[in-house]
Scaffold this motif. Structure first.
Motif, PDB file in Angstrom:
ATOM      1  N   GLU A 285     -15.352   5.470  -6.379  1.00  0.00           N
ATOM      2  CA  GLU A 285     -14.848   6.941  -5.331  1.00  0.00           C
ATOM      3  C   GLU A 285     -13.631   7.152  -5.894  1.00  0.00           C
ATOM      4  N   LYS A 286     -13.184   6.175  -5.299  1.00  0.00           N
ATOM      5  CA  LYS A 286     -10.893   6.066  -5.917  1.00  0.00           C
ATOM      6  C   LYS A 286     -11.007   6.142  -7.379  1.00  0.00           C
TER       7      LYS A 286
ATOM      8  N   LEU B 271      -7.436  -0.304  -2.655  1.00  0.00           N
ATOM      9  CA  LEU B 271      -8.227   0.643  -2.374  1.00  0.00           C
ATOM     10  C   LEU B 271      -8.007   1.886  -2.140  1.00  0.00           C
ATOM     11  N   ASN B 272      -7.768   2.253  -0.942  1.00  0.00           N
ATOM     12  CA  ASN B 272      -7.867   3.229  -0.433  1.00  0.00           C
ATOM     13  C   ASN B 272      -6.576   3.949  -0.375  1.00  0.00           C
TER      14      ASN B 272
ATOM     15  N   ARG C 232     -10.027  -3.675   0.487  1.00  0.00           N
ATOM     16  CA  ARG C 232     -10.459  -2.128   0.748  1.00  0.00           C
ATOM     17  C   ARG C 232      -9.397  -0.773   1.601  1.00  0.00           C
ATOM     18  N   ASN C 233      -8.174  -1.578   1.824  1.00  0.00           N
ATOM     19  CA  ASN C 233      -7.693  -0.814   1.728  1.00  0.00           C
ATOM     20  C   ASN C 233      -6.849  -0.428   0.731  1.00  0.00           C
TER      21      ASN C 233
ATOM     22  N   TYR D  87       1.260  -0.928  -0.185  1.00  0.00           N
ATOM     23  CA  TYR D  87      -0.096  -0.154  -0.147  1.00  0.00           C
ATOM     24  C   TYR D  87       1.399   0.974   0.169  1.00  0.00           C
TER      25      TYR D  87
ATOM     26  N   LEU E 219     -16.629   1.828  -3.015  1.00  0.00           N
ATOM     27  CA  LEU E 219     -15.122   2.321  -2.388  1.00  0.00           C
ATOM     28  C   LEU E 219     -14.622   2.153  -3.991  1.00  0.00           C
TER      29      LEU E 219
END
Length: 360
Positions: free
Chosen positions: A113-114, A85-86, A82-83, A60, A110
């Motif tokens: 949004e990303k 994508l964030n 999730r992590n 990440y 998500l």
């Protein structure tokens, strides 16, 4: 040379080692750069250039990693996807997508949004036998299909207890593991069903996860698609059976790509990748006008590398994504409806039946 996408792989267990790493490294433009292995460095034995890291956070935090592949058990998919994508990464996740549709909805939203790609590794769309069936239906060689049966049987009567798929909990068991492939194939061929009727059981002694399923998908026009898997089948049974108004097709055997990958081969090292032996070609008995046709249909070569080729072309060139997260989400909804049908002992309607259309 093509522009390179830098790839990080989370997990080097059976799925990561067998299905993902050898296929990723066979696609020009994808460079496997980092692998998460918490207790070993086995990936470097085959891919000496990779950097082994001990946590997903190292992927990440790396600004050079473009695409993260999640091959952890399905019960952990949500957290890792999730992590990733964030962190601003594109993501491919091993099937099944998630354990619940609520989790799938969260991840799809998500990704939007990303503004990042999210896809699920439904590689069985590129099994040679399934590709052959798809072509048969596109050419209408069997006429209107009235009945299908997909079988994924094995002889495995003793529970090992060591595999996460055999543990208790949502997202485990053979229907999530194997059944999701058949659901994906059925929806690709015929669209979302109108009804679902399911018998999903734990048949082996000491089994805490379901190890057997017999699921029937109902469609308009009286089409019935039956999906089955049992751990107590010791003799060879057909993989696919299709009956139409003009004829029938029966196919034994399994796609050779998995065995080749287990044996250390890859699409990059084989000149005959995905090609099936003639004795396993399917049998067809049909009519073409006034002609009766009976014989063998050569199986199209399987091509798991086509999945990752499409991922590259989608990210780098804007090609349409072959396996969309909304399609994978539908498979999870069908699993939930099947489990409900089994629990209630009745046929259920699939309310989102028009959400996805068949591709044939």
């Amino acid at each position: 040379m093509k522009p390179q996408l830098q790839v990080g792989l989370i997990g080097y267990g059976f799925a990561g080692r067998t299905f993902h790493a050898p296929v990723i490294t066979s696609v020009p433009g994808l460079r496997l750069r980092k692998v998460v292995e918490r207790r070993s460095e086995h990936s470097k034995e085959r891919y000496p250039w990779v950097e082994v890291v001990k946590s997903a956070e190292a992927l990440y935090a790396d600004p050079e990693i473009d695409l993260i592949i999640v091959t952890t058990p399905s019960t952990h998919h949500v957290e890792f996807v999730r992590n990733a994508l964030n962190a601003g990464k594109h993501v491919v996740v091993e099937k099944p997508f998630t354990a619940t549709t609520a989790e799938a909805d969260e991840l799809i939203q998500l990704a939007k949004e990303k503004n990042k790609m999210l896809s699920v590794f439904h590689n069985r769309r590129w099994d040679g036998d399934f590709m052959t069936i798809k072509e048969l239906l596109q050419k209408n060689l069997l006429g209107r299909i009235k009945e299908c049966e997909f079988q994924w049987n094995r002889f495995n009567p003793i529970v090992s207890g060591n595999n996460w798929r055999e543990q208790a909990g949502t997202g485990t068991g053979v229907f999530y593991d194997l059944g999701v492939h058949f659901l994906d194939q059925a929806v690709c061929l015929f669209g979302t069903p109108d009804t679902i009727t399911a018998k999903i059981e734990s048949q082996r002694e000491n089994s805490v996860a379901h190890d057997y399923f017999d699921v029937t998908l109902g469609y308009e026009g009286n089409l019935q698609v039956r999906l089955k898997s049992s751990p107590f089948v010791r003799i060879e049974s057909p993989r696919y059976i299709l009956h139409g108004e003009n004829g029938s097709f029966i196919k034994f055997g399994v796609d050779p790509q998995e065995r080749a990958l287990i044996n250390g081969q890859s699409p990059a090292t084989s000149n005959h990748w995905g090609k099936e032996a003639e004795e396993l070609w399917g049998d067809i008995y049909t009519s073409l006008g006034q002609l009766t046709v009976k014989g063998k249909i050569e199986t199209l070569p399987g091509a798991y590398q086509a999945y990752y080729q499409n991922v590259y072309e989608h990210i780098m060139e804007g090609a349409e994504l072959e396996v969309k997260p909304e399609e994978a989400r539908m498979n999870i909804q069908l699993i939930e409806r099947a489990l409900q049908s089994n629990q209630e002992g009745r046929t259920l309607f699939v309310h989102d039946k028009n959400a996805l259309k068949g591709r044939v």
